[in-house]
Design an enzyme around this catalytic site. Structure first.
Site, PDB file in Angstrom:
ATOM      1  N   LEU A 136      16.259 -10.907 -28.353  1.00 15.16           N
ATOM      2  CA  LEU A 136      17.010 -11.267 -29.474  1.00 15.16           C
ATOM      3  C   LEU A 136      17.163  -9.888 -30.395  1.00 15.16           C
ATOM      4  CD1 LEU A 136      15.647 -14.726 -30.962  1.00 15.16           C
ATOM      5  CD2 LEU A 136      17.817 -14.316 -29.780  1.00 15.16           C
ATOM      6  N   ASP A 137      18.429  -9.840 -31.015  1.00  9.49           N
ATOM      7  CA  ASP A 137      18.658  -8.670 -31.936  1.00  9.49           C
ATOM      8  C   ASP A 137      17.776  -8.691 -33.175  1.00  9.49           C
ATOM      9  OD1 ASP A 137      20.913  -8.366 -30.321  1.00  9.49           O
ATOM     10  OD2 ASP A 137      22.138  -9.434 -31.821  1.00  9.49           O
ATOM     11  N   THR A 138      17.301  -7.427 -33.671  1.00 11.63           N
ATOM     12  CA  THR A 138      16.344  -7.375 -34.680  1.00 11.63           C
ATOM     13  C   THR A 138      16.904  -8.707 -35.904  1.00 11.63           C
ATOM     14  OG1 THR A 138      15.838  -5.220 -33.954  1.00 11.63           O
ATOM     15  CG2 THR A 138      15.286  -6.009 -36.373  1.00 11.63           C
ATOM     16  N   THR A 140      18.710 -11.186 -35.564  1.00 15.24           N
ATOM     17  CA  THR A 140      18.997 -12.560 -35.227  1.00 15.24           C
ATOM     18  C   THR A 140      17.404 -13.379 -35.141  1.00 15.24           C
ATOM     19  OG1 THR A 140      20.636 -11.937 -33.625  1.00 15.24           O
ATOM     20  CG2 THR A 140      19.619 -14.111 -33.313  1.00 15.24           C
ATOM     21  N   HIS A 221      24.065  -8.011 -28.583  1.00  9.45           N
ATOM     22  CA  HIS A 221      24.968  -8.406 -29.743  1.00  9.45           C
ATOM     23  C   HIS A 221      26.427  -9.252 -29.191  1.00  9.45           C
ATOM     24  CE1 HIS A 221      22.575  -5.690 -32.024  1.00  9.45           C
ATOM     25  NE2 HIS A 221      23.331  -4.540 -31.448  1.00  9.45           N
TER      26      HIS A 221
END
Length: 272
Positions: A136-138, A140, A221
């Site tokens: 997961l993106d930081t 998110t 992303h």
């Protein structure tokens, strides 16, 4: 070594009760193995009696062979056991399956070289070496899975298995009625087209709109880039489901052990 199939009637029940099923075949060694009904009961399938009834009904498989005879012993650390086609996870396998509600600001790595908050915080006190399934993106939030089951993790993360992930995003409104159709048809990004499995508006409050996006893509992303490409830059993004596993009411920065049925459904989703 006997060549009799496990599902066939046993001429001698005392001898059959001492048979153990292993990856290399069945051998007549009474001191080894655990009775199949006990393994099933310990895994939470049901009571010992209920598990015996499942066996008698031919609903249990060991390494692809239907077992109908009571007293068969198995090596629970090495065999694949299925009930009604769904895999059963045994404690003896040593595998751990965790759901984490990752807050924003935590990076999806087990050891961040820059000293940022990482996923290692959720494995403290565990002797097993766990790793994350996908990323997961930081920025998110939401559901991420941790496990030491390498084959399952590989398949869940591999795009060829097309495991669906569900996200809820806060975006600026209004959202045009035809946006879902456009996303399902596909949107061209700089690294190729992206299509979604489903899209719906969850909530509208003034100019604040919550939308749900379901897709199997795992590119970096990708949800943010997709929604920005159609004029709705993401303000907040939460993953609420990974395949059959839902975030539910798990609080941010907390973990829980996956239920046996959730693990079975993950196996089923990737053909294990």
């Amino acid at each position: 070594m006997s060549t009799r199939r496990l599902g066939e009637p046993a001429p001698d029940r005392a001898q059959d009760a001492g048979r153990i099923m292993t990856r290399t075949g069945d051998v007549n060694e009474p001191e080894r193995g655990v009775r199949l009904q006990k393994v099933l009961a310990s895994a939470g399938v049901g009571s010992r009696r209920a598990c015996e009834e499942l066996i008698a009904a031919g609903r249990v498989e060991v390494d692809g062979q239907v077992v109908r005879t009571q007293g068969v012993r198995v090596d629970p650390a090495s065999v694949v056991i299925k009930v009604d086609g769904m895999r059963v996870t045994t404690a003896e396998s040593g595998n751990v399956y965790l759901a984490v509600n990752k807050p924003a600001g935590v990076v999806s790595t087990m050891n961040d070289p820059h000293g940022r908050k990482d996923l290692r915080r959720y494995t403290e006190g565990r002797r097993q070496r766990l790793f994350h399934v996908g990323r997961l993106d930081t920025d998110t939030e939401g559901l991420i899975l941790l496990t030491n089951d390498g084959e399952l993790a590989h398949r869940l993360a591999h795009p060829s298995y097309e495991v669906l992930k569900t996200y809820v995003a806060e975006v600026p409104g209004p959202v045009a009625p035809g946006l879902g159709k456009q996303l399902r048809a596909g949107v061209e990004l700089e690294d190729g087209p992206v299509t979604v499995h489903s899209f719906r508006v969850v909530e509208r409050v003034g100019t604040r709109v919550m939308v749900e996006v379901v897709l199997h893509e795992g590119r970096k992303h990708v949800v943010r880039r997709l929604l920005e490409a159609v004029g709705h830059p993401v303000r907040r993004l939460v993953r609420t489901r990974f395949g059959p596993v839902a975030l539910g009411d798990l609080r941010p920065d907390n973990t829980r052990v996956l239920r046996a049925d959730e693990v079975a459904k993950l196996y089923d989703a990737v053909g294990l």
